[in-house]
Design an enzyme around this catalytic site. Structure first.
Site, PDB file in Angstrom:
ATOM      1  N   TRP A 322       2.301   4.853  47.790  1.00 17.69           N
ATOM      2  CA  TRP A 322       1.132   5.089  46.928  1.00 17.69           C
ATOM      3  C   TRP A 322      -0.097   4.378  47.505  1.00 17.69           C
ATOM      4  O   TRP A 322      -1.213   4.875  47.425  1.00 17.69           O
ATOM      5  CB  TRP A 322       1.427   4.570  45.517  1.00 17.69           C
ATOM      6  CG  TRP A 322       0.259   4.671  44.570  1.00 17.69           C
ATOM      7  CD1 TRP A 322      -0.050   5.718  43.763  1.00 17.69           C
ATOM      8  CD2 TRP A 322      -0.759   3.681  44.339  1.00 17.69           C
ATOM      9  NE1 TRP A 322      -1.185   5.449  43.036  1.00 17.69           N
ATOM     10  CE2 TRP A 322      -1.641   4.200  43.381  1.00 17.69           C
ATOM     11  CE3 TRP A 322      -1.002   2.408  44.842  1.00 17.69           C
ATOM     12  CZ2 TRP A 322      -2.740   3.493  42.921  1.00 17.69           C
ATOM     13  CZ3 TRP A 322      -2.110   1.706  44.399  1.00 17.69           C
ATOM     14  CH2 TRP A 322      -2.959   2.248  43.447  1.00 17.69           C
ATOM     15  N   HIS A 323       0.153   3.204  48.113  1.00 20.90           N
ATOM     16  CA  HIS A 323      -0.979   2.422  48.615  1.00 20.90           C
ATOM     17  C   HIS A 323      -1.671   3.061  49.804  1.00 20.90           C
ATOM     18  O   HIS A 323      -2.852   2.809  50.044  1.00 20.90           O
ATOM     19  CB  HIS A 323      -0.525   1.010  48.988  1.00 20.90           C
ATOM     20  CG  HIS A 323      -0.327   0.142  47.797  1.00 20.90           C
ATOM     21  ND1 HIS A 323       0.849   0.122  47.100  1.00 20.90           N
ATOM     22  CD2 HIS A 323      -1.154  -0.708  47.160  1.00 20.90           C
ATOM     23  CE1 HIS A 323       0.736  -0.716  46.083  1.00 20.90           C
ATOM     24  NE2 HIS A 323      -0.473  -1.228  46.095  1.00 20.90           N
ATOM     25  N   GLY A 324      -0.942   3.844  50.564  1.00 23.26           N
ATOM     26  CA  GLY A 324      -1.620   4.465  51.689  1.00 23.26           C
ATOM     27  C   GLY A 324      -0.665   5.239  52.558  1.00 23.26           C
ATOM     28  O   GLY A 324       0.545   5.014  52.534  1.00 23.26           O
TER      29      GLY A 324
END
Lengths: 478, 311
Positions: A322-324
């Site tokens: 989700w973060h990247g």
């Protein structure tokens, strides 16, 4: 528009004045006004993406109603999820998958040239799509009903304090506040200003103050001494915490000024005694989102140990992703899952749910050791989070041990004399607030002069030691 | 609501007064290392204090030189004098058009030059002007309205803090005379600073590529300077004083600066970096001419811009 900019200050004063003085008697006007200014706030960065935000809002609004009224709820739910993930997929993950495919095929001796998109990642896209998804999930599970008023629903998604970096709100928590008349509350406003002040301190003094050292160390890590690399890892842990929790504090404080209570996103995670507690205190709105909408639907911990372990790995890896769109985030998530595993297997993951050092000023030796150990593990994982790629992270860690431990005066350039005192000041205030909240902590200072002097001291530190280079918040990129 | 606003406004009013007092005490008590956002640069590199004091007594010169350290280290009044031209050098460290505009407004009628030579080092057109503002706040004999306007224009916390602290310092001025010789620098009357080191200590070091990007505020100030000088019928010459070839080549889009400056109306523009004369041994670092370089540069400049001493 950045929270730590003069533009935002002027924007906030104007919006606040109009909101309370011109529209205080009419909820519809208040909400419409907040929605318009939220679009302005978002469009300040790039007005073209306002349309994407609007489109995402319209889709979830429509599917919310369809899920509630039509018989085939699951179909509409999946269509809605597909839409949200498609938006994320195109803007955030497409190039990652294309690159990964290219690398994978190259490993077996073939060469392909996939099409890469030349697009900018819209700020806050992961936040507002998750907002929308939680809304349709809750409707499908009949935990909430769809909001028919489009303006009210849009405000729930686009309310400017939480639009670009959360907290990721739930319909059941925020929507009732949107549709209910809001009256000015003196105490709430005071708490809001305190949170904004504290968030600004963390962002401008700690996060932006540490950023140049962190950037220099990571940019040239192969030539740095072991001590400098350790300092880099330690600084980044505080940089990312101060940056993101600072943003969340300012967001919550700003929302309070307009009569809204947002979810608490951080509860002093670096005082955690184990990794399970860390995840109950770090980015709470995201971890609880994955718990409620991924871990529990997958069966949670109720279908045997093997599935429990599988589900744990899934949510940590997905949370990392989700973060990247980078393998480093996935490894960061997997590493946390590995940290979590012994607690899960030993059924100790809910061991530390109570207060930290209750009734004492200092933690006990055991508690202190647990906190340091947890913090050390978190710092190690942050190296993967910060590094540009997997091999850089591995080299960084190995260089801590293989490079010369101290190299002349090198380390001095990273230790300005005020750095450790300001980190110490932050830790002191947060330690004193550890079992409540920072804004509530100020209430415990009963002497008015002392309380106002504390506000003054924080302001003074911001203006004397802050960095004012218009640095964006790290979590905007997610 | 009224109570909240009243308290907030009162807090900020008291805060501002208390902040100013605490700032003064803090800077007087604490070591400089701890003064992150107050950079009081009294008598620091560049001899600005001495230069401004001399400017107050200076009147009627042929040429006034303005700009960054390239100016006060590049235009030697002694060489100009040999060619029959009087020059006063009003350069200061990292002087950007925002500061130059202030200096032009303050000194132009006093010094009354026939020609203004303004150095256009590319960084001064892209910076926010803080560094040079701090230098001026700290070294000006008094704080005036122009300096206050400069603080507002630069609009950074270090600029505001240093402005306030410098203002306090001028109220309680201790006239510590700036020595003419500091480290390897010697102040020469007329505003020039001579560096005694002649070898280029930085030659061979890697210089990262730089990209020039113009700052709109600096551009506006530059246009104001052009306008003021035109109204006063003073010839304006924009120059790029040579800096070390490696450093010059590191500016990727240096042509765009040339194009922009050549297109300015009411100003002449010359780039002396393009002459191929100034090799590394003409510099004492990656940016500044040494005494040999100054001798050559000034002679070339005079012959090109003022042939036969004609202004």
């Amino acid at each position: 528009m950045l929270f730590n900019s003069i533009e935002f200050f002027i924007f906030l004063v104007l919006v606040y004045a109009i909101y309370w003085f011109a529209f205080s008697k009419n909820l519809k006007l208040q909400n419409t006004f907040l929605l318009v200014v939220s679009y302005i706030f978002y469009g300040w960065w790039d007005w073209r993406f306002v349309f994407l935000l609007m489109l995402s809002t319209i889709i979830d609004y429509t599917f919310g109603i369809l899920i509630h009224t039509k018989k085939n709820k699951k179909l509409y739910l999946w269509l809605s999820i597909f839409n949200n993930l498609a938006v994320l997929g195109v803007f955030k993950y497409y190039n990652f998958f294309a690159h990964s495919f290219q690398d994978m095929v190259a490993n077996i001796g073939f060469h392909v040239d996939p099409y890469f998109l030349a697009i900018v990642l819209p700020v806050g896209i992961s936040f507002y799509t998750f907002h929308g998804m939680s809304y349709v999930f809750d409707i499908c599970r009949e935990r909430s009903v769809p909001e028919r008023n489009f303006v009210d629903y849009s405000l729930f998604v686009c309310f400017f304090p939480l639009l670009v970096a959360g907290p990721i709100e739930r319909a059941s928590h925020l929507l009732p506040q949107v549709v209910k008349k809001r009256n000015f509350d003196y105490k709430q406003s005071v708490h809001g200003l305190r949170l904004m002040l504290w968030g600004m301190f963390k962002k401008v003094v700690i996060a932006d103050g540490l950023a140049p050292s962190v950037n220099s160390i990571y940019a040239d890590y192969s030539h740095m001494s072991g001590l400098s690399l350790l300092i880099g890892a330690f600084y980044f842990a505080f940089q990312i915490y101060a940056d993101f929790s600072g943003y969340s504090d300012i967001a919550r404080g700003t929302a309070k000024l307009f009569g809204f209570e947002l979810l608490i996103n951080f509860r002093f995670p670096y005082f955690s005694r184990d990794i399970a507690e860390f995840w109950r205190r770090w980015h709470i709105s995201l971890s609880s989102w994955f718990r409620d909408y991924l871990y529990i639907p997958l069966g949670g911990s109720k279908n045997g140990l093997a599935k429990s372990v599988r589900n744990t790995f899934i949510i940590f890896i997905v949370s990392g992703f989700w973060h990247g769109a980078n393998w480093t985030f996935i490894i960061w998530g997997a590493l946390h899952a590995l940290y979590f595993l012994p607690l899960l297997l030993g059924n100790k993951n809910r061991r530390n749910t109570g207060e930290i050092a209750p009734g004492r000023f200092l933690p006990g030796i055991r508690e202190g050791f647990q906190m340091l150990l947890t913090f050390g593990m978190v710092c190690l994982a942050w190296i993967f989070f910060r590094a540009a790629n997997f091999s850089e992270a591995i080299h960084y860690i190995s260089s801590i041990f293989t490079n010369k431990f101290r190299s002349g005066m090198e380390v001095k350039q990273f230790i300005a004399p005020y750095v450790f005192p300001v980190i110490g000041f932050m830790l002191l205030i947060e330690w004193l607030s550890r079992n409540s909240d920072v804004d509530a902590f100020f209430d415990t200072i009963s002497n008015k002069t002392l309380r106002y002097s504390t506000y003054f001291l924080i302001f003074f530190i911001i203006l004397m030691f802050g960095s004012f280079q218009k640095a964006s918040f790290i979590y905007f990129q997610f | 609501m009224k109570k909240f606003l009243l308290k907030a406004v009162s807090f900020f009013a008291i805060f501002i007064i208390a902040y100013v007092v605490c700032l003064f005490c803090f800077c007087n008590i604490m070591p400089k290392k701890l003064q992150k956002n107050v950079l009081y640069l009294k008598n620091s590199t560049g001899h600005l204090s001495t230069r401004l004091a001399e400017a107050d007594t200076c009147s009627q010169v042929d040429v006034l030189a303005l700009g960054s350290s390239h100016t006060y280290r590049g235009f030697d009044p002694r060489i100009f004098r040999r060619h029959g031209i009087s020059l006063f050098n009003l350069g200061s460290s990292a002087q950007s058009p925002i500061q130059t505009e202030y200096l032009v407004k303050k000194y132009i009628d006093k010094i009354h030059p026939r020609v203004v030579v303004f150095d256009m080092y590319y960084t001064i057109l892209q910076c926010d002007g803080t560094e040079s503002a701090l230098d001026l706040f700290s070294n000006s004999p008094g704080i005036d309205k122009g300096l206050f306007e400069m603080a507002l224009k630069v609009n950074t916390i270090p600029a505001y803090n240093t402005f306030v602290y410098s203002w306090f310092k001028t109220l309680n001025r201790q006239n510590i005379k700036e020595p003419a010789i500091k480290n390897n620098d010697t102040y020469i009357p007329g505003g020039f600073v001579e560096r005694t080191i002649n070898n280029n200590q930085y030659h061979g070091q890697h210089i990262a590529p730089a990209h020039f990007e113009i700052n709109e505020l600096q551009l506006k100030s530059l246009q104001n300077i052009v306008k003021i000088l035109k109204e006063k019928n003073i010839r304006l010459i924009l120059v790029q004083t040579p800096y070390a070839p490696d450093s010059y080549r590191s500016v990727v889009n240096r042509d765009s600066l040339d194009r922009y400056l050549s297109s300015l109306k009411d100003a002449e523009y010359y780039n002396f970096n393009d002459t191929n004369i100034f090799k590394n041994d003409y510099f004492f670092d990656f940016s500044h001419l040494n005494s040999k370089g100054v001798e050559v540069y000034d002679s070339i400049l005079i012959n090109k811009l003022f042939p036969g001493g004609h202004l």
